[in-house]
Design a protein around this motif. Structure first.
Motif, mmCIF file in Angstrom:
data_model
loop_
_atom_site.group_PDB
_atom_site.id
_atom_site.type_symbol
_atom_site.label_atom_id
_atom_site.label_comp_id
_atom_site.label_asym_id
_atom_site.label_seq_id
_atom_site.Cartn_x
_atom_site.Cartn_y
_atom_site.Cartn_z
ATOM 1 N N ILE A 121 54.274 88.518 61.152
ATOM 2 C CA ILE A 121 54.491 87.485 62.168
ATOM 3 C C ILE A 121 53.134 87.001 62.665
ATOM 4 O O ILE A 121 52.248 87.799 62.984
ATOM 5 C CB ILE A 121 55.320 88.022 63.343
ATOM 6 C CG1 ILE A 121 56.683 88.539 62.851
ATOM 7 C CG2 ILE A 121 55.515 86.941 64.399
ATOM 8 C CD1 ILE A 121 57.542 89.123 63.951
ATOM 9 N N SER A 122 52.959 85.704 62.747
ATOM 10 C CA SER A 122 51.694 85.142 63.213
ATOM 11 C C SER A 122 51.461 85.504 64.681
ATOM 12 O O SER A 122 52.405 85.813 65.411
ATOM 13 C CB SER A 122 51.684 83.624 63.022
ATOM 14 O OG SER A 122 52.613 83.002 63.889
ATOM 15 N N PRO A 123 50.209 85.483 65.132
ATOM 16 C CA PRO A 123 49.895 85.991 66.477
ATOM 17 C C PRO A 123 50.329 85.066 67.605
ATOM 18 O O PRO A 123 50.458 83.852 67.421
ATOM 19 C CB PRO A 123 48.373 86.126 66.446
ATOM 20 C CG PRO A 123 47.932 85.100 65.461
ATOM 21 C CD PRO A 123 49.004 85.087 64.401
ATOM 22 N N SER A 124 50.500 85.663 68.773
ATOM 23 C CA SER A 124 50.730 84.884 69.983
ATOM 24 C C SER A 124 49.439 84.164 70.359
ATOM 25 O O SER A 124 48.359 84.737 70.255
ATOM 26 C CB SER A 124 51.142 85.816 71.125
ATOM 27 O OG SER A 124 50.818 85.257 72.380
ATOM 28 N N PRO A 125 49.530 82.910 70.801
ATOM 29 C CA PRO A 125 48.320 82.183 71.192
ATOM 30 C C PRO A 125 47.836 82.538 72.597
ATOM 31 O O PRO A 125 46.762 82.103 73.007
ATOM 32 C CB PRO A 125 48.766 80.729 71.110
ATOM 33 C CG PRO A 125 50.216 80.782 71.486
ATOM 34 C CD PRO A 125 50.730 82.072 70.881
ATOM 35 N N ALA A 155 42.153 81.923 62.498
ATOM 36 C CA ALA A 155 41.595 82.675 61.373
ATOM 37 C C ALA A 155 42.488 83.858 61.029
ATOM 38 O O ALA A 155 42.716 84.167 59.848
ATOM 39 C CB ALA A 155 40.185 83.154 61.713
ATOM 40 N N PHE A 156 43.016 84.528 62.060
ATOM 41 C CA PHE A 156 43.918 85.655 61.826
ATOM 42 C C PHE A 156 45.183 85.174 61.130
ATOM 43 O O PHE A 156 45.671 85.804 60.185
ATOM 44 C CB PHE A 156 44.268 86.326 63.157
ATOM 45 C CG PHE A 156 45.056 87.597 63.022
ATOM 46 C CD1 PHE A 156 44.420 88.825 62.890
ATOM 47 C CD2 PHE A 156 46.445 87.584 63.037
ATOM 48 C CE1 PHE A 156 45.143 90.011 62.776
ATOM 49 C CE2 PHE A 156 47.178 88.754 62.916
ATOM 50 C CZ PHE A 156 46.524 89.966 62.787
ATOM 51 N N ASP A 157 45.707 84.043 61.587
ATOM 52 C CA ASP A 157 46.917 83.486 60.981
ATOM 53 C C ASP A 157 46.677 83.127 59.516
ATOM 54 O O ASP A 157 47.532 83.363 58.652
ATOM 55 C CB ASP A 157 47.368 82.258 61.770
ATOM 56 C CG ASP A 157 48.743 81.771 61.358
ATOM 57 O OD1 ASP A 157 49.535 82.581 60.838
ATOM 58 O OD2 ASP A 157 49.029 80.578 61.551
ATOM 59 N N ILE A 174 55.051 82.011 64.283
ATOM 60 C CA ILE A 174 55.537 81.977 65.662
ATOM 61 C C ILE A 174 54.505 81.327 66.570
ATOM 62 O O ILE A 174 54.800 80.944 67.693
ATOM 63 C CB ILE A 174 55.881 83.405 66.146
ATOM 64 C CG1 ILE A 174 56.909 83.360 67.275
ATOM 65 C CG2 ILE A 174 54.641 84.183 66.566
ATOM 66 C CD1 ILE A 174 57.474 84.707 67.639
ATOM 67 N N THR A 175 53.266 81.162 66.058
ATOM 68 C CA THR A 175 52.189 80.570 66.849
ATOM 69 C C THR A 175 52.492 79.118 67.180
ATOM 70 O O THR A 175 52.385 78.694 68.333
ATOM 71 C CB THR A 175 50.849 80.657 66.091
ATOM 72 O OG1 THR A 175 50.692 81.964 65.546
ATOM 73 C CG2 THR A 175 49.680 80.353 67.013
ATOM 74 N N SER A 176 52.891 78.344 66.167
ATOM 75 C CA SER A 176 53.162 76.921 66.383
ATOM 76 C C SER A 176 54.322 76.693 67.353
ATOM 77 O O SER A 176 54.201 75.874 68.275
ATOM 78 C CB SER A 176 53.432 76.219 65.055
ATOM 79 O OG SER A 176 52.282 76.262 64.237
ATOM 80 N N PRO A 177 55.465 77.398 67.193
ATOM 81 C CA PRO A 177 56.538 77.216 68.167
ATOM 82 C C PRO A 177 56.108 77.539 69.601
ATOM 83 O O PRO A 177 56.536 76.864 70.541
ATOM 84 C CB PRO A 177 57.610 78.194 67.673
ATOM 85 C CG PRO A 177 57.388 78.301 66.214
ATOM 86 C CD PRO A 177 55.889 78.240 66.059
#
Length: 226
Positions: A121-125, A155-157, A174-177
């Motif tokens: 899962i991509s990171p929380s911003p 970069a992490f994403d 999940i970062t973009s949403p």
């Protein structure tokens, strides 16, 4: 679930508990979720713990693979991408090349015990704008830890997406949403980092949507398009 404080905090009513509630409601008795998240975690500490090197809260991983899993989920990045004022916030705690290398070793370690599909899962911003503003106001010379700096999160994403492609892993953006939410600050506590009740609900909904739309996750969950 292997993660950090975003899934370790607020146990009993966090995003993983909410996910479990809805999964059990519509598929009673079919699911068992183990939340092995550890506050403060980053990928190299996950690696240490899997190796049995006595990392913080080592006991969270006790008998981790005693059960056969249908899915293993990683949600990290929150701490991996934090930056320090002493470096001018230019360097993430875990640099991208180290993120990539450690993740690959972690996957190899997991594959010694489980062949379950793995979802990244991509990171929380975080509430990056508020956190940057707060950091800018700190007294000169005072050490400040900054979360959510866009270049480090991105970069992490990118590292996660490359890992998913190279190793045939699942990936959930999940970062973009998060960023598309008009009231983004309401998804976080006052610290701008940890999830509020609204934030936990939002994450649970993203996971439920993924279970309903992703072919691999739909097969695991038995979800239908309804």
């Amino acid at each position: 679930f292997l993660g950090d404080s975003l899934t370790d905090f607020d146990r009993g009513h966090n995003s993983i508990d909410k996910l479990n509630f809805w999964m059990q409601k519509y598929h009673p008795g079919r699911f068992s979720i183990r939340n092995a998240a550890v506050r403060g975690d980053y990928i190299t500490r996950v690696e240490q713990r899997l190796k049995g090197e006595k990392a913080f809260m080592q006991e969270r991983y006790d008998n981790l693979f005693a059960e056969k899993y249908d899915l293993i989920v990683f949600w990290l990045g929150h701490n991996d991408t934090r930056a320090d004022s002493q470096s001018g916030y230019q360097k993430a705690l875990i640099p991208p090349e180290e993120q990539d290398a450690s993740f690959r070793r972690v996957i190899q370690l997991i594959r010694q015990s489980s062949q379950a599909p793995i979802l990244l899962i991509s990171p929380s911003p975080s509430n990056a704008a508020m956190l940057q503003e707060r950091a800018d106001k700190q007294a000169a010379g005072k050490r400040v830890i900054l979360y959510g700096k866009a270049e480090h999160v991105q970069a992490f994403d990118q590292t996660l997406q490359k890992l998913a492609a190279d190793l045939q892993l699942g990936y959930l953006n999940i970062t973009s949403p998060f960023k598309q939410q008009p009231e983004l600050p309401l998804l976080f506590r006052e610290d701008g980092v940890h999830l509020s009740e609204n934030g936990h609900r939002f994450v649970a909904l993203q996971l439920l949507r993924a279970f309903n739309e992703n072919p691999l996750l739909k097969k695991i969950s038995g979800s239908k398009n309804d």
